[in-house]
Design a protein around this motif. Sequence first.
Motif, mmCIF file in Angstrom:
data_model
loop_
_atom_site.group_PDB
_atom_site.id
_atom_site.type_symbol
_atom_site.label_atom_id
_atom_site.label_comp_id
_atom_site.label_asym_id
_atom_site.label_seq_id
_atom_site.Cartn_x
_atom_site.Cartn_y
_atom_site.Cartn_z
ATOM 1 N N GLY A 23 0.791 -1.232 0.000
ATOM 2 C CA GLY A 23 0.000 0.000 0.000
ATOM 3 C C GLY A 23 0.820 1.276 0.000
ATOM 4 O O GLY A 23 0.381 2.299 0.512
ATOM 5 N N TYR A 24 2.022 1.241 -0.589
ATOM 6 C CA TYR A 24 2.856 2.450 -0.608
ATOM 7 C C TYR A 24 2.309 3.468 -1.599
ATOM 8 O O TYR A 24 1.813 3.105 -2.665
ATOM 9 C CB TYR A 24 4.305 2.074 -0.973
ATOM 10 C CG TYR A 24 5.128 1.830 0.246
ATOM 11 C CD1 TYR A 24 6.358 2.467 0.439
ATOM 12 C CD2 TYR A 24 4.674 0.977 1.244
ATOM 13 C CE1 TYR A 24 7.100 2.239 1.578
ATOM 14 C CE2 TYR A 24 5.409 0.751 2.379
ATOM 15 C CZ TYR A 24 6.629 1.392 2.545
ATOM 16 O OH TYR A 24 7.372 1.177 3.665
ATOM 17 N N PRO A 25 2.393 4.773 -1.256
ATOM 18 C CA PRO A 25 1.767 5.803 -2.099
ATOM 19 C C PRO A 25 2.452 5.974 -3.456
ATOM 20 O O PRO A 25 1.857 6.546 -4.373
ATOM 21 C CB PRO A 25 1.903 7.075 -1.253
ATOM 22 C CG PRO A 25 3.020 6.812 -0.295
ATOM 23 C CD PRO A 25 3.021 5.341 -0.059
ATOM 24 N N THR A 55 9.186 -2.522 3.810
ATOM 25 C CA THR A 55 8.593 -1.675 4.843
ATOM 26 C C THR A 55 9.580 -1.175 5.876
ATOM 27 O O THR A 55 9.277 -0.245 6.609
ATOM 28 C CB THR A 55 7.512 -2.457 5.616
ATOM 29 O OG1 THR A 55 8.145 -3.563 6.272
ATOM 30 C CG2 THR A 55 6.426 -2.958 4.704
ATOM 31 N N GLY A 56 10.736 -1.785 5.967
ATOM 32 C CA GLY A 56 11.667 -1.407 7.016
ATOM 33 C C GLY A 56 11.246 -1.915 8.376
ATOM 34 O O GLY A 56 11.889 -1.638 9.374
ATOM 35 N N ARG A 57 10.138 -2.642 8.433
ATOM 36 C CA ARG A 57 9.707 -3.209 9.704
ATOM 37 C C ARG A 57 10.286 -4.607 9.857
ATOM 38 O O ARG A 57 10.528 -5.295 8.882
ATOM 39 C CB ARG A 57 8.180 -3.352 9.751
ATOM 40 C CG ARG A 57 7.456 -2.034 9.895
ATOM 41 C CD ARG A 57 5.959 -2.246 9.726
ATOM 42 N NE ARG A 57 5.296 -0.954 9.651
ATOM 43 C CZ ARG A 57 4.573 -0.418 10.639
ATOM 44 N NH1 ARG A 57 4.433 -1.059 11.767
ATOM 45 N NH2 ARG A 57 4.014 0.745 10.496
ATOM 46 N N ALA A 58 10.463 -5.019 11.112
ATOM 47 C CA ALA A 58 10.872 -6.395 11.363
ATOM 48 C C ALA A 58 9.687 -7.310 11.105
ATOM 49 O O ALA A 58 8.539 -6.873 11.115
ATOM 50 C CB ALA A 58 11.330 -6.541 12.807
ATOM 51 N N ASP A 92 10.085 -9.602 15.753
ATOM 52 C CA ASP A 92 9.504 -9.162 17.012
ATOM 53 C C ASP A 92 8.293 -10.031 17.356
ATOM 54 O O ASP A 92 7.781 -10.756 16.517
ATOM 55 C CB ASP A 92 9.055 -7.695 16.909
ATOM 56 C CG ASP A 92 10.225 -6.738 16.683
ATOM 57 O OD1 ASP A 92 11.333 -7.039 17.163
ATOM 58 O OD2 ASP A 92 10.018 -5.704 16.031
ATOM 59 N N ILE A 93 7.865 -9.923 18.594
ATOM 60 C CA ILE A 93 6.650 -10.616 19.034
ATOM 61 C C ILE A 93 5.613 -9.558 19.389
ATOM 62 O O ILE A 93 5.901 -8.657 20.173
ATOM 63 C CB ILE A 93 6.909 -11.477 20.290
ATOM 64 C CG1 ILE A 93 8.129 -12.377 20.095
ATOM 65 C CG2 ILE A 93 5.676 -12.312 20.629
ATOM 66 C CD1 ILE A 93 8.579 -13.063 21.384
ATOM 67 N N LEU A 94 4.425 -9.656 18.810
ATOM 68 C CA LEU A 94 3.354 -8.715 19.139
ATOM 69 C C LEU A 94 2.372 -9.415 20.079
ATOM 70 O O LEU A 94 1.697 -10.362 19.684
ATOM 71 C CB LEU A 94 2.622 -8.253 17.875
ATOM 72 C CG LEU A 94 1.581 -7.153 18.101
ATOM 73 C CD1 LEU A 94 2.269 -5.820 18.410
ATOM 74 C CD2 LEU A 94 0.677 -7.002 16.887
ATOM 75 N N ARG A 110 -8.620 -9.107 13.597
ATOM 76 C CA ARG A 110 -8.023 -7.766 13.522
ATOM 77 C C ARG A 110 -6.570 -7.848 13.043
ATOM 78 O O ARG A 110 -6.139 -7.064 12.193
ATOM 79 C CB ARG A 110 -8.084 -7.117 14.910
ATOM 80 C CG ARG A 110 -7.228 -5.879 15.079
ATOM 81 C CD ARG A 110 -7.502 -5.127 16.375
ATOM 82 N NE ARG A 110 -7.042 -5.768 17.594
ATOM 83 C CZ ARG A 110 -5.769 -5.783 18.017
ATOM 84 N NH1 ARG A 110 -4.815 -5.241 17.280
ATOM 85 N NH2 ARG A 110 -5.443 -6.361 19.157
ATOM 86 N N LEU A 111 -5.801 -8.803 13.584
ATOM 87 C CA LEU A 111 -4.395 -8.937 13.188
ATOM 88 C C LEU A 111 -4.290 -9.259 11.703
ATOM 89 O O LEU A 111 -3.396 -8.768 11.006
ATOM 90 C CB LEU A 111 -3.701 -10.034 14.014
ATOM 91 C CG LEU A 111 -3.510 -9.740 15.515
ATOM 92 C CD1 LEU A 111 -2.923 -10.956 16.219
ATOM 93 C CD2 LEU A 111 -2.609 -8.519 15.720
ATOM 94 N N SER A 114 -5.447 -6.037 9.569
ATOM 95 C CA SER A 114 -4.521 -4.899 9.620
ATOM 96 C C SER A 114 -3.111 -5.295 9.195
ATOM 97 O O SER A 114 -2.209 -4.471 9.184
ATOM 98 C CB SER A 114 -4.487 -4.330 11.039
ATOM 99 O OG SER A 114 -4.019 -5.304 11.951
ATOM 100 N N GLN A 115 -2.932 -6.567 8.847
ATOM 101 C CA GLN A 115 -1.610 -7.075 8.453
ATOM 102 C C GLN A 115 -0.534 -6.693 9.472
ATOM 103 O O GLN A 115 0.573 -6.317 9.112
ATOM 104 C CB GLN A 115 -1.226 -6.531 7.073
ATOM 105 C CG GLN A 115 -2.173 -7.013 5.989
ATOM 106 C CD GLN A 115 -1.727 -6.568 4.617
ATOM 107 O OE1 GLN A 115 -1.758 -5.388 4.285
ATOM 108 N NE2 GLN A 115 -1.280 -7.518 3.801
ATOM 109 N N SER A 116 -0.901 -6.790 10.741
ATOM 110 C CA SER A 116 0.036 -6.403 11.798
ATOM 111 C C SER A 116 1.092 -7.471 12.065
ATOM 112 O O SER A 116 2.117 -7.181 12.662
ATOM 113 C CB SER A 116 -0.712 -6.138 13.108
ATOM 114 O OG SER A 116 -1.699 -5.159 12.929
#
Lengths: 346, 346
Positions: A23-25, A55-58, A92-94, A110-111, A114-116
């Motif tokens: 979903g990048y602009p 995304t730069g996210r783990a 990471d662990i959410l 929800r997870l 939201s692709q969390s």
Amino acid sequence: MRLKDLAEHLGLSQTTVSRALNGYPEVNEATRLRVMETADRLGYRPNANALRLATGRASTIGLVLRGSTEFGPHMTEFLAGIGTGLAHKEMDILVSTVDNHEEEVATYRRLAASQSVNAVLLHSPTLHDDRARLLTKLRLPFVLHGRTEIDEPHAWFDIDNQGAMERAASHLIDLGHRRIALLNGIKGRTFAEHREAGYCTALMDRNVPIDRGLIANSSFTDEAAFRITQTMLELPQPPTAFLAGSMMTALGVFRAVRIAGLNLGEDVSMIAHDDVFPYLNADNMVPSMSTTRSSMRSAGVRIAELFQQLLAGKPVESIHELWPVDLVLRQSSGPAPTKTQASTAK
Amino acid sequence: MRLKDLAEHLGLSQTTVSRALNGYPEVNEATRLRVMETADRLGYRPNANALRLATGRASTIGLVLRGSTEFGPHMTEFLAGIGTGLAHKEMDILVSTVDNHEEEVATYRRLAASQSVNAVLLHSPTLHDDRARLLTKLRLPFVLHGRTEIDEPHAWFDIDNQGAMERAASHLIDLGHRRIALLNGIKGRTFAEHREAGYCTALMDRNVPIDRGLIANSSFTDEAAFRITQTMLELPQPPTAFLAGSMMTALGVFRAVRIAGLNLGEDVSMIAHDDVFPYLNADNMVPSMSTTRSSMRSAGVRIAELFQQLLAGKPVESIHELWPVDLVLRQSSGPAPTKTQASTAK
């Protein structure tokens, strides 16, 4: 199917496809829709590494806990293992906390929406666990800690609870015990059912009658075990041996035995399941505790590795692992007392 | 400044501003840049609720743990409290594990850059903690569990470790003890420094000389406490009382005392700090344990509430909370033995 294949199929660069999926602009809406539709049609599952690059996210593993009951020493040890296993892996662990089953289900939805998270750690399963089916339906990859009997293929890791309890009970029967109490976990949980099955198998194989009054189900706390043991010790024919479901349970049994004026390892025997808590060392107890031993922390470390395999695309059908459990004999288990001894001790 | 104010200032709808801030593709690049630049210039800090509305994600609290050492019974109890406090609030905890300080710093930078968390739970501070400064610089809101002496205003929650230790040590001195061992936490950690300060204040106020040989610093494990206690009991003038930093420490002291043939509460006294672990009940121990008591779980519940205040925009200067600690006297602490008693017991 890899990101590379999907990009080639679409005639786009990998960067564009990755950004579109996230979903990048920079990617226009028409392209994004085309990419999403094609990815869906071809069954593309984003590789965690590709996602991280975009995304730069783990990568993130979701873990849903029942706040009131599931935070405890077992979960800590397990999390410590997972945490150790995930360090240096940019994972990471959410942790989400919920109060009941309905909230847990809503949280998985929800997870997913939201692709969390990239995957979920499912734990404390029942024999037929609908949460595993839900995660499959939501296309949320997961590793199950424990086992459940559902048709959908899935990744799992478990220890051999049935074999462990069968060996421990058999050993006690061979020492002459006939009245063996099983202080088991919550009814319906797979591990508790497996332990009961192992216990019953041992008794039946050796022609010892099964007395349901000697099987108790509760959470693994000192308090619960204390009350159950006190009640059982007041039976007309009290147990001469206890199979304690955890070291916390063992503490409660030990306290009730001591208050009854009995000596552990002489008047009454005990074998406890030891998840290897660093602060409750079975060797250091007085008397030292006989155990069925399986490190919860090591299980966590291993499951972290299984997550890496899962996110790297290994098929879930080939992520199945069953660990054997040690039987470690120390001072708390010994021969059954003769009738004379037992009545003297009382 | 709220989202509404920022939107009005820009002449845009709140939805557009929110989506721009979160990089949604519906907003064109020029608008996004204008929104970002204005938000930055006006010092707008996204409200977690606004963020949640825009993204469909729950608010997320980041927690970085040292995998090898920080997963333990204290952290579990704390997490259980946080988890309980965050249930029903649509707030998750993102746990990252690291091995050392450098990795921890890198992780905060990554969390900030990727906007993976709305705020951070900073814990186990030292007296001058550079991580708190870093988070301020990264504009990552945080609540500190514990205290640190830095100039930057920040939110914190702590228990009165200094007051607790001062009261416990004073009580032991009043009972006639002069050789009081302090089994303290890791040197440099604020809570350990505060406890030592409280201990020293009590001794100085009552003219009891401070012997550095009776102050030990270690992690709170049964094993470490056992070894330290054995060494101290072999001193020419051994301690007659122990201040144990945790219930795990108390187990180790107790074991060493028992092996030395001494009776706890008679030959040797002990007051332990009790974080209120459900499976290590000070009342159930034999003898029952005198404690300085403060529930780690309740602290977690409260900190979860402080996070809600923080994310709702409450200024960090007004989020400061110091809880008193109970002194609960039970059987493990008693009058100092007379010299004759002590030598007989040996």
